[in-house]
Design a protein around this motif. Sequence first.
Motif, PDB file in Angstrom:
ATOM      1  N   ARG A  99       0.849  -1.188   0.000  1.00 45.51           N
ATOM      2  CA  ARG A  99       0.000   0.000   0.000  1.00 45.51           C
ATOM      3  C   ARG A  99       0.886   1.241   0.000  1.00 45.51           C
ATOM      4  N   LEU A 100       0.281   2.373  -0.350  1.00 43.86           N
ATOM      5  CA  LEU A 100       1.002   3.624  -0.234  1.00 43.86           C
ATOM      6  C   LEU A 100       1.239   3.914   1.240  1.00 43.86           C
ATOM      7  N   GLY A 101       2.459   4.355   1.559  1.00 44.48           N
ATOM      8  CA  GLY A 101       2.766   4.621   2.952  1.00 44.48           C
ATOM      9  C   GLY A 101       3.181   3.352   3.665  1.00 44.48           C
ATOM     10  N   ASP A 102       3.699   3.492   4.849  1.00 48.33           N
ATOM     11  CA  ASP A 102       4.216   2.352   5.590  1.00 48.33           C
ATOM     12  C   ASP A 102       3.200   1.737   6.534  1.00 48.33           C
ATOM     13  N   THR A 103       2.129   2.471   6.867  1.00 45.11           N
ATOM     14  CA  THR A 103       1.186   2.009   7.873  1.00 45.11           C
ATOM     15  C   THR A 103      -0.125   1.580   7.234  1.00 45.11           C
ATOM     16  N   ILE A 104      -0.544   0.362   7.549  1.00 41.34           N
ATOM     17  CA  ILE A 104      -1.843  -0.135   7.091  1.00 41.34           C
ATOM     18  C   ILE A 104      -2.745  -0.249   8.315  1.00 41.34           C
ATOM     19  N   THR A 105      -3.864   0.426   8.261  1.00 40.04           N
ATOM     20  CA  THR A 105      -4.804   0.422   9.373  1.00 40.04           C
ATOM     21  C   THR A 105      -6.018  -0.418   9.016  1.00 40.04           C
ATOM     22  N   VAL A 106      -6.419  -1.274   9.930  1.00 37.89           N
ATOM     23  CA  VAL A 106      -7.595  -2.117   9.714  1.00 37.89           C
ATOM     24  C   VAL A 106      -8.792  -1.478  10.422  1.00 37.89           C
ATOM     25  N   ARG A 107      -9.732  -1.005   9.640  1.00 41.36           N
ATOM     26  CA  ARG A 107     -10.938  -0.390  10.191  1.00 41.36           C
ATOM     27  C   ARG A 107     -12.169  -1.275  10.010  1.00 41.36           C
ATOM     28  N   ARG A 108     -12.078  -2.224   9.111  1.00 42.61           N
ATOM     29  CA  ARG A 108     -13.198  -3.111   8.801  1.00 42.61           C
ATOM     30  C   ARG A 108     -12.634  -4.414   8.246  1.00 42.61           C
ATOM     31  N   PRO A 109     -13.422  -5.479   8.229  1.00 45.65           N
ATOM     32  CA  PRO A 109     -12.910  -6.764   7.739  1.00 45.65           C
ATOM     33  C   PRO A 109     -12.311  -6.688   6.338  1.00 45.65           C
ATOM     34  N   LYS A 110     -12.898  -5.870   5.467  1.00 45.73           N
ATOM     35  CA  LYS A 110     -12.393  -5.786   4.090  1.00 45.73           C
ATOM     36  C   LYS A 110     -10.949  -5.293   4.036  1.00 45.73           C
ATOM     37  N   ASP A 111     -10.556  -4.421   4.974  1.00 43.07           N
ATOM     38  CA  ASP A 111      -9.172  -3.932   4.981  1.00 43.07           C
ATOM     39  C   ASP A 111      -8.189  -5.091   5.172  1.00 43.07           C
ATOM     40  N   ALA A 112      -8.496  -5.972   6.107  1.00 42.58           N
ATOM     41  CA  ALA A 112      -7.627  -7.123   6.355  1.00 42.58           C
ATOM     42  C   ALA A 112      -7.706  -8.114   5.200  1.00 42.58           C
ATOM     43  N   ALA A 113      -8.909  -8.310   4.658  1.00 42.45           N
ATOM     44  CA  ALA A 113      -9.059  -9.233   3.534  1.00 42.45           C
ATOM     45  C   ALA A 113      -8.269  -8.759   2.319  1.00 42.45           C
TER      46      ALA A 113
END
Length: 227
Positions: A99-113
């Motif tokens: 992803r763009l940037g170094d930090t991936i934030t999970v706000r909903r199941p789809k983000d992790a999927a």
Amino acid sequence: MQSNTLREVPHEERPRERMMRYGAEALSHAELLAILLRTGTKSQSAVHLAGAILKQCGSLRGLMDMSVEELTAISGIGPAKALQLRAGIELGRRISKSRLGDTITVRRPKDAADYIMEELRYLKKEHFVCVFLNTKNHIIARETLSMGTLNASLVHPREVFRAAIKYSSASIICAHNHPSGDPAPSPEDISLTKRLAEAGQLVGIELLDHLIIGDGRFVSLKEQGHL
């Protein structure tokens, strides 16, 4: 030394020249593999060798799951070529989940999927993966904890939370793929989810979700009410 067959192909129609002129998207699977292989053998061109690989593995999905040992069992593929192919596949996997940037934030199941979909959707065996998060739901690590048969993946809560503690996780999301492509949960999936949730409560690391990954689809056991 490449075969006469490739030598007889006009220069502008060879894979590297076609890629330079038309772009990678214009090439066939075999032509792209031929560029990764670089050379063929004394009896066949790189394109023909690439075609033999695709025939052996059945599809690009099959190629993604082939080990170095399986690749070197194909006539004309030595350790160097096998490692070149595995490196190309691994780069593709990493790019697909970057992803763009170094930090991936999970706000909903789809983000992790979305984070693990491309890695898991093509695998022939079940892989059980954990995604580890900090207190802000930022992904700090991921780890494959087990690989099962075509229809079963065995994992113990002890292994899951040992890894979670190692990464100083505040919470975790577990996921595994269904090689059939159908992400519908089995009774065993639901039972495992409840065991993991109970273990998480004991050690103080919350199980946020258990995702089942199919072919371009996923199921969240939290959304289905099992958490």
